[in-house]
Motif scaffolding. Structure first.
Motif, PDB file in Angstrom:
ATOM      1  N   ARG A 809      44.813 -17.582 -38.324  1.00  0.00           N
ATOM      2  CA  ARG A 809      45.124 -17.951 -39.716  1.00  0.00           C
ATOM      3  C   ARG A 809      45.292 -16.734 -40.610  1.00  0.00           C
ATOM      4  O   ARG A 809      46.135 -16.703 -41.492  1.00  0.00           O
ATOM      5  CB  ARG A 809      44.014 -18.828 -40.288  1.00  0.00           C
ATOM      6  N   GLY A 813      48.972 -16.768 -39.713  1.00  0.00           N
ATOM      7  CA  GLY A 813      48.916 -17.846 -40.702  1.00  0.00           C
ATOM      8  C   GLY A 813      49.446 -17.400 -42.062  1.00  0.00           C
ATOM      9  O   GLY A 813      50.130 -18.153 -42.756  1.00  0.00           O
ATOM     10  N   LYS A 814      49.135 -16.162 -42.404  1.00  0.00           N
ATOM     11  CA  LYS A 814      49.614 -15.662 -43.701  1.00  0.00           C
ATOM     12  C   LYS A 814      51.141 -15.610 -43.724  1.00  0.00           C
ATOM     13  O   LYS A 814      51.772 -15.952 -44.716  1.00  0.00           O
ATOM     14  CB  LYS A 814      49.022 -14.275 -43.968  1.00  0.00           C
ATOM     15  N   GLU A 817      52.396 -19.148 -44.212  1.00  0.00           N
ATOM     16  CA  GLU A 817      52.284 -19.579 -45.620  1.00  0.00           C
ATOM     17  C   GLU A 817      53.356 -18.919 -46.478  1.00  0.00           C
ATOM     18  O   GLU A 817      53.998 -19.560 -47.313  1.00  0.00           O
ATOM     19  CB  GLU A 817      50.892 -19.220 -46.163  1.00  0.00           C
ATOM     20  N   VAL A 820      56.733 -20.549 -45.753  1.00  0.00           N
ATOM     21  CA  VAL A 820      56.893 -21.859 -46.382  1.00  0.00           C
ATOM     22  C   VAL A 820      57.138 -21.693 -47.885  1.00  0.00           C
ATOM     23  O   VAL A 820      58.065 -22.285 -48.455  1.00  0.00           O
ATOM     24  CB  VAL A 820      55.639 -22.734 -46.144  1.00  0.00           C
ATOM     25  N   THR A 821      56.313 -20.870 -48.515  1.00  0.00           N
ATOM     26  CA  THR A 821      56.419 -20.696 -49.972  1.00  0.00           C
ATOM     27  C   THR A 821      57.770 -20.103 -50.368  1.00  0.00           C
ATOM     28  O   THR A 821      58.471 -20.632 -51.238  1.00  0.00           O
ATOM     29  CB  THR A 821      55.278 -19.790 -50.478  1.00  0.00           C
ATOM     30  N   THR A 832      59.914 -28.183 -42.786  1.00  0.00           N
ATOM     31  CA  THR A 832      59.188 -27.146 -42.045  1.00  0.00           C
ATOM     32  C   THR A 832      58.333 -27.763 -40.946  1.00  0.00           C
ATOM     33  O   THR A 832      57.742 -28.824 -41.120  1.00  0.00           O
ATOM     34  CB  THR A 832      58.254 -26.348 -42.983  1.00  0.00           C
ATOM     35  N   PHE A 847      45.366 -26.207 -39.790  1.00  0.00           N
ATOM     36  CA  PHE A 847      45.986 -25.163 -40.593  1.00  0.00           C
ATOM     37  C   PHE A 847      47.389 -25.579 -41.051  1.00  0.00           C
ATOM     38  O   PHE A 847      47.771 -25.398 -42.205  1.00  0.00           O
ATOM     39  CB  PHE A 847      46.069 -23.832 -39.825  1.00  0.00           C
ATOM     40  N   CYS A 848      48.174 -26.136 -40.120  1.00  0.00           N
ATOM     41  CA  CYS A 848      49.549 -26.532 -40.456  1.00  0.00           C
ATOM     42  C   CYS A 848      49.561 -27.570 -41.580  1.00  0.00           C
ATOM     43  O   CYS A 848      50.418 -27.538 -42.466  1.00  0.00           O
ATOM     44  CB  CYS A 848      50.256 -27.100 -39.233  1.00  0.00           C
ATOM     45  N   ALA A 851      48.802 -25.754 -44.731  1.00  0.00           N
ATOM     46  CA  ALA A 851      49.915 -24.894 -45.159  1.00  0.00           C
ATOM     47  C   ALA A 851      51.087 -25.718 -45.669  1.00  0.00           C
ATOM     48  O   ALA A 851      52.074 -25.168 -46.150  1.00  0.00           O
ATOM     49  CB  ALA A 851      50.359 -24.014 -43.994  1.00  0.00           C
TER      50      ALA A 851
END
Ligand code: PEP
Ligand code: MG
Length: 875
Positions: A809, A813-814, A817, A820-821, A832, A847-848, A851
């Protein structure tokens, strides 16, 4: 600070302080269950003990002495008293259950004087001396560290000398002789007298339990079950009750429901005239619990009522240990019972139906990983099965493997990738690594609650216990059943659901999902807010995925269609083609094949989205291995220098050399193929759109999503998108059949995530390819890291988890994120998803969801698991 709690001072919320067992004992005491009284020394005391260099502090010591006084007052007995002595058990109890991993001492308080009092009070001299020798044996082993072997050997010698076959033949005098012998063993082994002072015994035992937190098997168990080393264990000191006071006494374990099937019925086993360890150790084979109904109807009734009370209170299936002392029932402990996946689902659904829990609680009750058990194969009902013998069906599922007789061997062969079945007289916690490595475990002794059974159910492996007709010869590495001899390495098949053992391999079938299972998953579907798709490359897998509830295909790896042995020669010819025209010819052949597969997949998915990825791997993966080719060429040069075969192989070798790369994973693959050989991607797009046209014409809706792999720069996607659109337009206008389709990309290199706002300009969707994204973010080769260093990284806790299994994550994970953003900043409705292996792992699924991804995609067999995990993430 308080370190010691009487049972009536705690409650179930104090697990962290009192450990699971201590918190339960306190809770049970407070509900008014017949629990023998006692006190719990906190986990904090254990941690302080270690911090102080294995020393019990004065404060803790004082508090123990005060609690002891109160216990003495309450029971009216006194530790070491020569007329009415208190005897206690000293047991470990960590925050998470670690069955059998740590130490226990029973009958503590026995010495040369108190034993006489016990004899008098129970009017049973034989029992008193038997208990005393049991105590010496256990204490010497657990606390003084003397191997049990010495005691067992001495006892056996005594039995032989006296012409006895079994222990019950020994008289009180015989036991006194044994006790003298045992004491001599202690003196010989440790150069000390066996401690006679009960308080000294108590403190030594408490220390030993603290120490057992760090014994080898406990450490291994914690590693497997991911229990932190820092928790420490509590110690429970509890007044003893005796199950071996004659034929109106006994001891047993019971589950409030069947832990194997989930059936709502009292389930368990017991032994009359025995102590608790006799049941767990599996030395005598116990009686089924329903027999108790006939033998002691009142006790049975009370047991049933107690179970109901417990379930009502804990709102979950309980696993209890009980003792009957002269017709009186005592509950020694209760905990949420371990259960098979089948039972977990059945119980969760039944408890909703019975109004005990709500649907969300039911969803949370089932561990997604455990569902694997239900999705695994069973022996084909129609296959011929000739059972060699039968034991107890201790954990369901079927397995085939080579017979091994030792945990180390199981581990060794397991590492070499061999499938083995561990066959043992019984297993102990020391065999845990063997249980892990084996496909299944078979024991000749012990019941449904023996160590082997409990461990196997926890791990979801097939297990058969108490198969007494199996005569195991460890020395010669074989077992016999009647006249049949099965040697080390022979293949057997076991059915953990029936307890049957068969010679050789047997046909297996894929699992069917029960109505309860489907119901629970339908509740999960109502709750979850993230979609679940499947990765599938052919119509068969797609149908399986659809049956398991996939809401679409999240990744169809088209290269897998090329790997088919019938197709690979055409793929190779296509790669070897010297010019565009030749290549085009082979591509046309491939087009027909791929189109057929796509049609099958579209049809299987009945209008749900199907995400198809264009060719991804480097070309050399389709060509023969270089070394092998070199050998063949050299051979032909010697034997057939002028053959056309040699010319062909040489051409192939040249191409292999041309295509060789130092870092193929960072090489000419993904969209880089599409840019250099656009005709390959064009063929694939044509096949997809043709298939979609065909299926649309059959009246089945289609939603193709065409995915470009390994994009790192927006311009790569821009080019490929243009190619897709032009090709699709050509097909559609030629056929006159129009439908919507999407074009998007995988996000699997960091630059794609970092520039996701730009890439989104050209993409209708992002699918995070977290296999490559993990590889490229860490710079760990996904093909090498696990074998080379990652294992050690995890063992030494350099990394908390394998990042290829559980999504990292913090780093990967970053990037997700950010992707996506940034992507949604450009395109608010950007779709997504994730299609790396992580899409089927519960923590990554959580996590998904967090996110904000629209869906996860995983292998068909993990779809049910993912549906459940997705719901759990939402709750
Ligand atoms: C990925 O990289 O996560 C992915 C799904 O693609 P592949 O595993 O085929 O490289
Ligand atoms: Mg990839």
């Amino acid at each position: 600070e308080k370190y010691v709690y009487l049972f009536n001072e705690g409650n179930s919320d104090m697990r962290n302080i009192l450990g699971g067992k201590g918190a339960n004992l306190a809770e049970m005491t407070n509900i008014g269950l017949p629990v023998p009284f006692g006190f719990t020394i906190s986990t904090q005391a254990c941690n302080d003990y270690y911090k102080a260099g294995k020393k019990i502090s004065d404060t803790v010591e004082q508090q123990i002495l005060v609690a002891l006084e109160q216990l003495e007052e309450k029971t009216g007995k006194k530790l070491g008293d020569v007329t009415n002595p208190l005897l206690v058990s000293v047991r470990s109890g960590s925050v998470f259950s670690m069955p059998g991993m740590m130490d226990t001492v029973l009958n503590l308080g026995m010495n040369d004087e108190t034993v006489k009092a016990v004899a008098k009070l129970t009017n049973n001299e034989r029992f008193a001396y038997d208990s005393y020798r049991r105590f010496i044996q256990m204490f010497s082993n657990v606390v003084l560290g003397i191997d049990l072997f010495y005691f067992e050997q001495f006892l056996e010698e005594t039995r032989e000398k006296k012409g006895y076959k079994v222990d019950p033949e020994l008289t009180a005098e015989d036991w006194q002789e044994v006790i003298a012998g045992y004491k001599a063993i202690v003196k010989r082994q440790k150069k000390i007298e066996f401690p006679q002072n009960p308080q000294e015994q108590l403190f030594l035992a408490i220390r030993a339990v603290f120490d057992s937190w760090n014994n080898q098997r406990a450490i291994v168990y914690r590693r497997i079950h991911k229990i932190p080393d820092s928790l420490g264990t509590a110690v429970n000191v509890q007044s003893m009750v005796f199950g071996n006071m004659g034929n109106d006494s006994g001891t047993g374990v019971a589950f409030t429901r069947n832990p194997s099937t989930g059936e709502h019925q009292l389930y368990g086993e017991y032994l009359m005239n025995a102590q608790g360890e006799d049941v767990v150790a599996g030395i005598r084979t116990p009686e089924a619990i329903h027999v108790l109904e006939k033998e002691m109807p009142d006790v049975y009734k009370k047991l049933l009522a107690t179970c109901q009370l417990l379930e009502k209170h804990y709102q979950d299936m309980q696993d209890i240990e009980f003792t009957i002392e002269r017709g009186e029932l005592f509950i020694l402990q209760t905990r949420n019972g371990k259960r098979t996946a089948q039972a977990a689902v059945q119980i969760a659904v039944d408890m909703v139906r019975e109004g005990i829990i709500d649907k969300e609680t039911a969803i949370l009750r089932v561990d997604p990983e455990q569902l694997n058990q239900l999705l695994h194969r069973r022996i084909d009902q129609t296959a011929k099965r000739v059972p060699l013998t039968k034991g107890l069906p201790a954990s369901p599922g079927a397995a085939t493997g080579a017979v091994v007789f030792d945990a180390d061997e199981a581990e060794q062969l397991g590492k070499e990738g061999k499938k083995v079945i561990l066959v043992r007289p019984e297993t102990t916690p020391d065999d845990i690594h063997g249980n892990v490595a084996a496909e299944a475990v078979v024991t000749s002794r012990g019941g449904m609650t023996s160590h082997a059974a409990v461990v196997a159910r926890g791990m979801g492996k097939a297990c058969i216990c108490g198969c007494e007709s199996l005569k195991i010869d460890l020395k010669n590495k074989l077992f016999t059943v009647g006249d049949t001899v099965v040697n080390y390495g022979d293949i057997i098949t076991i059915d953990g659901s029936t307890g049957e053992i068969m010679l050789g391999g047997i046909a297996m079938i894929e699992p069917q999902l029960s109505e309860e299972f489907k119901l629970l998953l339908s509740w999960a579907d109502q709750v979850r807010e993230i979609g679940v798709r499947a990765n599938a490359d052919n119509p068969v897998d797609a149908r399986k995925a659809f049956e398991f509830g996939a809401g679409g295909i999240g990744l169809c790896r088209t290269e897998h269609m090329f790997m088919d042995p019938k197709r690979i020669p055409i793929v190779q010819s296509m790669i070897l083609a010297e010019n565009y025209e030749d290549r085009k010819g082979f591509l046309d052949q491939l087009l027909i094949m791929q189109q057929g597969d796509f049609e099958g997949i579209f049809e299987a998915m009945e209008g749900h989205p199907v995400n198809i990825r264009l060719l991804d791997p480097p070309m050399h993966e389709f060509l023969p291995d270089k070394e092998e080719l070199l050998v063949e060429v050299t051979k032909l040069q010697l034997t057939a220098p002028d053959s056309p075969e040699l010319a062909e192989k040489e051409r192939l070798l040249k191409k292999v050399n041309q295509l060789a790369e130092f870092n193929p994973m960072l090489g000419h693959r993904g969209c880089r193929l599409g840019i250099i050989y656009p005709e390959i991607y064009e063929m694939q797009v044509r096949a997809i759109i043709n298939a979609a046209v065909k299926v649309t014409e059959k009246g089945i809706p289609v939603k193709p999503e065409i995915m470009i792999p390994l994009v790192g720069h927006v311009n790569e996607l821009k080019r490929m998108r243009q190619l897709v659109e032009e090709t699709a337009e050509q097909v559609m206008s030629a056929t006159g059949v129009y439908f919507d389709y999407l074009v998007g990309t995988m996000i699997e290199v960091p630059r794609a995530a970092l520039t996701a706002d730009r890439i989104a300009e050209q993409a209708d969707f992002f699918s995070f390819g977290t296999n490559d994204l993990t590889q490229t973010t860490f710079g760990f080769s996904r093909d090498d890291a696990e074998g080379k260093f990652l294992q050690t990284y995890i063992e030494q806790k350099v990394l908390p988890e394998n990042p290829f299994a559980v999504l990292d994550r913090e780093g990967v994970g970053k990037l997700i994120e950010m992707g996506v953003t940034l992507g949604r900043k450009t395109k608010r409705n950007l779709k997504t998803g994730i299609c790396g292996e992580h899409g089927g792992e519960k923590s990554s699924i959580e996590f998904c969801y967090l996110a904000g991804l629209d869906y996860v995609s995983c292998s068909p067999y993990r779809v049910p698991l993912a549906r459940l995990a997705a719901a759990q993430a939402t709750i």
